[in-house]
Scaffold this motif. Structure first.
Motif, PDB file in Angstrom:
ATOM      1  N   SER A 179      -3.690   2.991  15.476  1.00  0.00           N
ATOM      2  CA  SER A 179      -3.800   1.541  15.626  1.00  0.00           C
ATOM      3  C   SER A 179      -4.414   1.269  16.987  1.00  0.00           C
ATOM      4  CB  SER A 179      -2.423   0.881  15.517  1.00  0.00           C
ATOM      5  OG  SER A 179      -2.507  -0.503  15.798  1.00  0.00           O
ATOM      6  N   THR A 180      -5.586   0.630  16.978  1.00  0.00           N
ATOM      7  CA  THR A 180      -6.315   0.403  18.222  1.00  0.00           C
ATOM      8  C   THR A 180      -6.509  -1.081  18.461  1.00  0.00           C
ATOM      9  OG1 THR A 180      -7.533   2.464  17.836  1.00  0.00           O
ATOM     10  CG2 THR A 180      -8.414   0.950  19.505  1.00  0.00           C
ATOM     11  N   PRO A 181      -5.953  -1.624  19.556  1.00  0.00           N
ATOM     12  CA  PRO A 181      -6.158  -3.044  19.853  1.00  0.00           C
ATOM     13  C   PRO A 181      -7.604  -3.311  20.252  1.00  0.00           C
ATOM     14  CG  PRO A 181      -4.943  -1.985  21.638  1.00  0.00           C
ATOM     15  CD  PRO A 181      -5.083  -0.971  20.547  1.00  0.00           C
ATOM     16  N   LEU A 191       0.857  -1.185   0.000  1.00  0.00           N
ATOM     17  CA  LEU A 191       0.000   0.000   0.000  1.00  0.00           C
ATOM     18  C   LEU A 191       0.891   1.231   0.000  1.00  0.00           C
ATOM     19  CD1 LEU A 191      -2.574  -1.061   2.778  1.00  0.00           C
ATOM     20  CD2 LEU A 191      -2.808  -1.328   0.298  1.00  0.00           C
ATOM     21  N   LEU A 192       1.016   1.874  -1.165  1.00  0.00           N
ATOM     22  CA  LEU A 192       1.792   3.105  -1.255  1.00  0.00           C
ATOM     23  C   LEU A 192       0.911   4.300  -0.898  1.00  0.00           C
ATOM     24  CD1 LEU A 192       3.755   2.348  -4.549  1.00  0.00           C
ATOM     25  CD2 LEU A 192       4.597   2.175  -2.191  1.00  0.00           C
ATOM     26  N   ASN A 193       1.542   5.401  -0.541  1.00  0.00           N
ATOM     27  CA  ASN A 193       0.806   6.612  -0.123  1.00  0.00           C
ATOM     28  C   ASN A 193      -0.155   6.316   1.016  1.00  0.00           C
ATOM     29  OD1 ASN A 193       1.926   8.475  -2.114  1.00  0.00           O
ATOM     30  ND2 ASN A 193       0.784   7.262  -3.635  1.00  0.00           N
ATOM     31  N   HIS A 194       0.267   5.450   1.910  1.00  0.00           N
ATOM     32  CA  HIS A 194      -0.533   5.096   3.088  1.00  0.00           C
ATOM     33  C   HIS A 194       0.274   5.397   4.345  1.00  0.00           C
ATOM     34  CE1 HIS A 194      -3.395   3.130   0.471  1.00  0.00           C
ATOM     35  NE2 HIS A 194      -4.109   2.701   1.503  1.00  0.00           N
ATOM     36  N   GLU A 210      -7.289  -2.574  14.981  1.00  0.00           N
ATOM     37  CA  GLU A 210      -8.001  -1.794  13.974  1.00  0.00           C
ATOM     38  C   GLU A 210      -7.117  -0.613  13.601  1.00  0.00           C
ATOM     39  OE1 GLU A 210     -11.716  -0.684  15.681  1.00  0.00           O
ATOM     40  OE2 GLU A 210     -12.622  -2.675  15.397  1.00  0.00           O
ATOM     41  N   VAL A 211      -6.648  -0.592  12.366  1.00  0.00           N
ATOM     42  CA  VAL A 211      -5.745   0.481  11.938  1.00  0.00           C
ATOM     43  C   VAL A 211      -6.440   1.382  10.933  1.00  0.00           C
ATOM     44  CG1 VAL A 211      -3.689  -0.928  12.347  1.00  0.00           C
ATOM     45  CG2 VAL A 211      -4.705  -0.881  10.076  1.00  0.00           C
ATOM     46  N   GLU A 212      -6.053   2.638  10.973  1.00  0.00           N
ATOM     47  CA  GLU A 212      -6.586   3.612  10.015  1.00  0.00           C
ATOM     48  C   GLU A 212      -5.433   4.448   9.482  1.00  0.00           C
ATOM     49  OE1 GLU A 212     -10.021   7.091   9.539  1.00  0.00           O
ATOM     50  OE2 GLU A 212      -9.780   6.017  11.444  1.00  0.00           O
ATOM     51  N   PHE A 213      -5.487   4.716   8.190  1.00  0.00           N
ATOM     52  CA  PHE A 213      -4.468   5.539   7.540  1.00  0.00           C
ATOM     53  C   PHE A 213      -5.009   6.940   7.330  1.00  0.00           C
ATOM     54  CE2 PHE A 213      -3.749   1.123   6.412  1.00  0.00           C
ATOM     55  CZ  PHE A 213      -2.393   0.957   6.667  1.00  0.00           C
ATOM     56  N   THR A 214      -4.122   7.886   7.089  1.00  0.00           N
ATOM     57  CA  THR A 214      -4.547   9.280   6.945  1.00  0.00           C
ATOM     58  C   THR A 214      -5.431   9.504   5.723  1.00  0.00           C
ATOM     59  OG1 THR A 214      -2.446   9.758   5.807  1.00  0.00           O
ATOM     60  CG2 THR A 214      -2.542  10.217   8.172  1.00  0.00           C
ATOM     61  N   ASN A 215      -5.381   8.564   4.772  1.00  0.00           N
ATOM     62  CA  ASN A 215      -6.250   8.704   3.590  1.00  0.00           C
ATOM     63  C   ASN A 215      -7.629   8.098   3.801  1.00  0.00           C
ATOM     64  OD1 ASN A 215      -5.741   5.970   3.510  1.00  0.00           O
ATOM     65  ND2 ASN A 215      -4.608   5.999   1.574  1.00  0.00           N
ATOM     66  N   GLY A 216      -7.894   7.621   5.044  1.00  0.00           N
ATOM     67  CA  GLY A 216      -9.199   7.073   5.376  1.00  0.00           C
ATOM     68  C   GLY A 216      -9.309   5.568   5.278  1.00  0.00           C
ATOM     69  N   HIS A 217      -8.346   4.915   4.656  1.00  0.00           N
ATOM     70  CA  HIS A 217      -8.359   3.458   4.515  1.00  0.00           C
ATOM     71  C   HIS A 217      -8.249   2.807   5.888  1.00  0.00           C
ATOM     72  CE1 HIS A 217      -6.293  -0.423   2.846  1.00  0.00           C
ATOM     73  NE2 HIS A 217      -7.566  -0.613   3.173  1.00  0.00           N
ATOM     74  N   LYS A 218      -9.113   1.808   6.148  1.00  0.00           N
ATOM     75  CA  LYS A 218      -9.108   1.095   7.412  1.00  0.00           C
ATOM     76  C   LYS A 218      -8.920  -0.403   7.159  1.00  0.00           C
ATOM     77  CE  LYS A 218     -12.323   4.333   9.644  1.00  0.00           C
ATOM     78  NZ  LYS A 218     -13.629   4.468  10.351  1.00  0.00           N
ATOM     79  N   MET A 219      -8.325  -1.084   8.109  1.00  0.00           N
ATOM     80  CA  MET A 219      -8.202  -2.537   8.017  1.00  0.00           C
ATOM     81  C   MET A 219      -7.981  -3.113   9.411  1.00  0.00           C
ATOM     82  SD  MET A 219      -4.437  -2.779   6.143  1.00  0.00           S
ATOM     83  CE  MET A 219      -4.471  -4.560   6.031  1.00  0.00           C
TER      84      MET A 219
END
Length: 405
Positions: free
Chosen positions: A234-236, A226-229, A247-256
């Motif tokens: 990061s929340t356990p 995942l580039l530009n991520h 539960e992780v979230e990136f500044t571009n809004g992508h979550k996984m």
């Protein structure tokens, strides 16, 4: 008869050499100096003390594999008492921290870990080779082999048994190798590599073809990139089966949702706080001369040397560079001793400018880049790393299993 009286500095009967750091640069300096001083036609008596926070030699460039393989982790750390080439009466290992170096008086304050006592060590020559201070899990933080195996073993258990993806954050050399070694060792594990920029290896002065090749080989191995991520949080939390996930979230809004988050952004800083400020640049790197001497202006600069990742020099920090710089320091110490003993004009070795070059392991493949251009594939892996991320190559290069006598 007229007698000319000349002031002569009488050298010590045995030269005392203190080396801070027992990895690539420090061990290279010690072993090469012993080899020079053991010369049959002109032997020189030296006493070498090596101070390191760890109780053994740790093959740092093997960390990505040690973090994915318990079997390899056993191999990657060798206690100093088992480094055969240095089991000599004139070589002493001290597990401790160099707290201060007084260049003017040629003394170092050492805090010993086992005794919890502090002592002052005098020396004739000093070599700083303590490298960079790197964070977990870029390198293990344990200081003994026993605790290291526990620390790394627990990490291996988590990532090798992950049910959700393992997220590696940071697409530099360390992040790429950590992600791909894990995927290579356990193909069934889902591995995601997230990088904040649009190219892997973005911090390195390398051409785009190298960065693009690194991306292609990483994805070919089955790692999701995942580039530009840029990681925001990061929340356990607990999954449906009760296991801990993140539960992780990136500044571009992508979550996984991932099983583990491995931060491979080292933010490394030079381990140089024990050295005088006039020897360092604004970032804490040693302003070494081309001869590896401390910079002019430092008291007794001619007796003080630095080697490895802690020096300010051109090029990408590499194991091979540290080994060579340690060799230069040892040669120039020996030349100085010959000058004192025999009055010979020293013929110092000097380090030239180092262009960008890299060897990068990517699973079963590797990429090399240097003056000859770029190459990649399994054959490059064999030449640069073999099957153990270069452990055997470095071990044999330094003759760690052999003897100088």
């Amino acid at each position: 008869m007229t007698v000319n009286v000349v002031n002569v500095t009488i050298p010590p009967s045995q030269y005392r050499v203190l080396i801070a750091g027992g990895c690539y640069g420090g061990l290279s300096a010690a072993i090469n100096l012993l080899e020079k001083c053991d010369t049959i036609d002109s032997p020189i008596s030296v006493d070498i003390t090596i101070v390191d926070e760890r109780d053994g030699y740790y093959h740092i460039i093997g960390s990505p594999l040690a973090m994915a393989s318990k079997e390899y982790a056993e191999k990657a750390w060798v206690e100093y008492k088992n480094i055969k080439i240095l089991q000599r009466p004139n070589v002493t290992f001290v597990q401790g921290t160099v707290a201060n170096v007084d260049c003017e008086n040629k003394t170092a304050t050492i805090a010993e870990h086992k005794t919890h006592k502090t002592r002052v060590e005098s020396y004739d020559f000093f070599v700083a080779a303590t490298g960079l201070r790197r964070v977990w899990p870029v390198v293990p933080q344990a200081l003994t082999r026993e605790t290291y195996l526990t620390e790394v073993g627990a990490h291996c258990d988590k990532v090798l048994n992950a049910t959700a993806p393992v997220l590696v954050v940071g697409g530099g050399a360390v992040g790429i190798e950590m992600a791909t070694e894990l995927k290579h060792i356990k193909p069934s594990v889902q591995v995601t590599l997230a990088h904040s920029r649009d190219k892997l290896l973005s911090a390195e002065p390398l051409p785009d073809m190298v960065k693009d090749c690194a991306l292609e080989l990483t994805e070919q191995l089955g790692v999701e990139v995942l580039l530009n991520h840029r990681l925001a949080s990061s929340t356990p939390t607990k999954s449906a089966d009760g296991s801990v996930v993140h539960e992780v979230e990136f500044t571009n809004g992508h979550k996984m949702v991932v099983s583990e988050v491995i931060t491979a952004i080292s933010n490394s800083v030079p381990s140089s706080s024990y050295l005088p400020q006039q020897a360092l640049d604004s970032d804490g790197y040693v302003n070494a001369q081309a001869t590896m001497h401390f910079p002019e202006g430092v008291p007794n600069a001619e007796s003080h040397f630095a080697a490895g990742d802690m020096i300010h020099w051109s090029g990408i920090k590499r194991c091979g560079g540290a080994l060579y710089q340690g060799k230069i320091a040892s040669w120039n110490i020996h030349q100085t001793i010959l000058q004192q003993l025999q009055g010979k004009e020293p013929d110092f070795l000097r380090l030239g400018e180092v262009p960008p070059m890299i060897g990068l392991a990517v699973g079963k493949n590797a990429i090399s880049y240097g003056a000859e251009g770029m190459n990649y594939g399994p054959q490059v892996m064999h030449v640069f790393f073999e099957d153990d991320l270069g452990f055997r190559i470095v071990w044999d290069h330094l003759q760690l299993g052999g003897s100088t006598k």
